[in-house]
Write a protein that holds these residues in place. Structure first.
Motif, mmCIF file in Angstrom:
data_model
loop_
_atom_site.group_PDB
_atom_site.id
_atom_site.type_symbol
_atom_site.label_atom_id
_atom_site.label_comp_id
_atom_site.label_asym_id
_atom_site.label_seq_id
_atom_site.Cartn_x
_atom_site.Cartn_y
_atom_site.Cartn_z
ATOM 1 N N MET A 322 -29.446 -26.257 11.324
ATOM 2 C CA MET A 322 -27.969 -26.101 11.097
ATOM 3 C C MET A 322 -27.692 -27.283 10.134
ATOM 4 O O MET A 322 -27.776 -28.347 10.538
ATOM 5 N N MET A 323 -26.860 -26.969 9.229
ATOM 6 C CA MET A 323 -26.400 -28.083 8.268
ATOM 7 C C MET A 323 -25.000 -27.685 7.752
ATOM 8 O O MET A 323 -24.483 -26.383 7.427
ATOM 9 N N ASN A 324 -24.345 -28.679 7.599
ATOM 10 C CA ASN A 324 -22.841 -28.728 6.964
ATOM 11 C C ASN A 324 -23.091 -28.525 5.273
ATOM 12 O O ASN A 324 -23.626 -29.411 4.596
ATOM 13 N N ILE A 325 -22.450 -27.387 4.917
ATOM 14 C CA ILE A 325 -22.586 -27.270 3.390
ATOM 15 C C ILE A 325 -21.164 -27.507 2.708
ATOM 16 O O ILE A 325 -21.223 -27.189 1.471
ATOM 17 N N GLN A 326 -20.393 -27.692 3.395
ATOM 18 C CA GLN A 326 -19.079 -28.575 2.841
ATOM 19 C C GLN A 326 -18.443 -27.160 2.100
ATOM 20 O O GLN A 326 -17.775 -27.463 1.198
ATOM 21 N N HIS A 327 -18.750 -26.049 2.272
ATOM 22 C CA HIS A 327 -18.116 -24.771 1.968
ATOM 23 C C HIS A 327 -17.973 -23.746 2.837
ATOM 24 O O HIS A 327 -18.705 -23.656 3.684
ATOM 25 N N PRO A 375 -23.043 -21.397 -7.380
ATOM 26 C CA PRO A 375 -22.497 -21.839 -8.519
ATOM 27 C C PRO A 375 -22.098 -23.511 -8.206
ATOM 28 O O PRO A 375 -21.965 -24.342 -9.216
ATOM 29 N N TRP A 376 -21.867 -23.948 -7.078
ATOM 30 C CA TRP A 376 -21.512 -25.093 -6.877
ATOM 31 C C TRP A 376 -22.683 -26.192 -6.174
ATOM 32 O O TRP A 376 -22.460 -27.506 -5.786
ATOM 33 N N SER A 377 -23.965 -25.627 -6.122
ATOM 34 C CA SER A 377 -25.004 -26.306 -5.548
ATOM 35 C C SER A 377 -25.392 -27.434 -6.609
ATOM 36 O O SER A 377 -25.338 -28.719 -5.655
ATOM 37 N N ASN A 378 -25.053 -27.463 -7.695
ATOM 38 C CA ASN A 378 -25.656 -28.902 -8.526
ATOM 39 C C ASN A 378 -24.563 -29.796 -8.420
ATOM 40 O O ASN A 378 -24.836 -30.967 -8.259
ATOM 41 N N LYS A 379 -23.146 -29.391 -7.891
ATOM 42 C CA LYS A 379 -22.442 -30.525 -7.764
ATOM 43 C C LYS A 379 -22.532 -31.420 -6.560
ATOM 44 O O LYS A 379 -22.453 -32.685 -6.532
ATOM 45 N N LEU A 380 -23.095 -30.562 -5.668
ATOM 46 C CA LEU A 380 -23.431 -31.432 -4.165
ATOM 47 C C LEU A 380 -24.652 -32.531 -4.633
ATOM 48 O O LEU A 380 -24.681 -33.400 -4.125
ATOM 49 N N MET A 381 -25.671 -31.904 -5.363
ATOM 50 C CA MET A 381 -26.940 -32.834 -5.739
ATOM 51 C C MET A 381 -26.565 -34.033 -6.580
ATOM 52 O O MET A 381 -27.221 -34.985 -6.187
ATOM 53 N N HIS A 382 -25.353 -33.840 -7.137
ATOM 54 C CA HIS A 382 -25.039 -35.072 -8.120
ATOM 55 C C HIS A 382 -23.788 -35.692 -7.431
ATOM 56 O O HIS A 382 -23.048 -36.645 -8.158
ATOM 57 N N HIS A 383 -23.340 -35.403 -6.314
ATOM 58 C CA HIS A 383 -22.305 -36.109 -5.578
ATOM 59 C C HIS A 383 -22.322 -37.332 -5.300
ATOM 60 O O HIS A 383 -23.587 -37.898 -4.904
#
Length: 383
Positions: A322-327, A375-383
């Protein structure tokens, strides 16, 4: 329509000729593979990472026992009831009268609710946790008190204790907990039990017991019994043994408790195939070790991939993560569904968390490919 035994065997993925029946898709050349995973190419098939099943299926020895049992399916397995009970009891070093098997460990939750809850009674549980016992409690008219997990995702036993009173018929502790995969320390549970009223039963659900890496923090209440008649422990053949579809679980408790819950159990719930398989599964220790090893590797690979995407899963002691995906999780669950990947349902109040059952390497590749399409997964990677 299945018109013959041959068609029936074919429907199970078992070869039609005698030789082929012995070398079914249940095994590969190495002898280590299990049931053939669902094919990823079929356009109408979903990848199922939603129910914490064992993606690899049962061991070759168990698969062989299943094939051998096919000739028994026209018979009621009445004569096997005692044998199945004794096999489970012998495996755990307890008396047969301390064991009750049922149609999956979920049925044990039902019969415990029927026996110890009802109008004017109270169930106390963590939040979130496996919901079946809550549903059964409400069905018999009980009050349900759900106490949020603590910061480490363990059961907040102190807060749970503050809700205990004379009406508390049952406390449910899923350990490792579903959906979080987290542990509640053994010492804390023992201390909690010692402070409960004499008439309050504690149901410890050990469905994911085998996946826990041995540690001083965790110990099974079957393997290391507390010697307290209020404790009921459940196990299942659905997870480590890969037999979710054959529906067999059991409780280990005091003879008095077993007799109380037995009167609510479904009669004739044992199926003929699983009756032939119990002993083989329990005795196949090498296969259990292999399943544990593989799960550990799959879990580590999931964590590695999650970390590279700036995701921080909850430390898992089970066969899911289980993980927090912030969405909002509901949107992500639907995104995966649209791409033919099923992941766990929503678990309020953890509405920004998703639960992912560990699948085969191919299935997990498909999971991460689908994740990267967000669409927002890249933003997480470069957060």
């Amino acid at each position: 329509m299945i018109k013959s035994r041959r068609d029936f065997l074919r429907s199970l993925g078992v070869g039609t000729a005698a030789g082929a029946a012995l070398r079914s898709p249940l095994e590969n050349i190495s002898g280590t593979s299990l049931f053939q995973p669902g094919r990823l190419s079929a356009s109408d098939e979903f990848i199922r990472l939603n129910s914490n099943e064992n993606a690899y299926g049962p061991s070759p020895r168990v698969a062989s026992a299943i094939r051998s049992a096919i000739d028994m399916v026209n018979r009621y397995p009445f004569m096997k009831y005692e044998e199945v009970t004794e096999r489970i009891a012998s495996f755990h070093g307890v008396k047969p009268e301390q064991v009750l098997f049922a149609c999956g460990s979920t049925e044990i939750l039902r019969v415990a609710a029927c026996a110890f809850l009802g109008s004017g009674k109270k169930l106390i549980q963590g939040l979130p946790t496996f919901e079946s016992v809550e549903h059964y409690a409400k069905a018999v008219g009980s009050e349900v008190v759900s106490v949020p997990l603590d910061r480490s995702f363990a059961h907040d036993l102190g807060r749970m204790l503050s809700h205990v009173d004379a009406s508390t018929g049952l406390v449910y502790v899923c350990n490792p907990n579903n959906p979080t995969g987290s542990l509640t320390p053994r010492n804390d549970i023992e201390n909690f039990i010692s402070r409960l009223p004499a008439n309050t039963k504690v149901l410890v659900d050990e469905a994911y017991h085998h996946y826990v890496i041995p540690t001083g923090m965790y110990s099974s209440f079957i393997d290391n019994p507390l010697g307290d008649e209020r404790v009921i422990v459940t196990r299942t053949f659905s997870k480590i043994y890969g037999l979710a579809g054959l529906r067999l679980g059991y409780a280990v408790a005091s003879p008095d408790v077993i007799e109380k819950i037995r009167q609510f159990a479904t009669e004739d719930s044992l199926n003929a195939i699983v009756a032939e398989v119990v002993g083989v599964a329990l005795n196949d220790a090498a296969a259990v070790r292999e399943s544990v090893r593989r799960n550990r590797n799959d879990c580590q690979e999931f964590f590695n991939r999650a970390m590279t995407r700036n995701l921080k899963p909850i430390d898992s002691h089970a066969n899911f993560v289980m993980m927090n995906i912030q969405h909002p999780a509901a949107e992500v669950i639907e995104h995966f569904r649209k791409h033919k990947v099923l992941i766990g349902r929503l678990f309020p109040p953890m509405d920004n968390y998703i639960r992912v059952s560990l699948g085969t390497p191919d299935e997990m590749q498909a999971f991460w490919r689908t994740w990267d399409l967000l669409p927002w997964s890249n933003k997480l990677m470069h957060h």
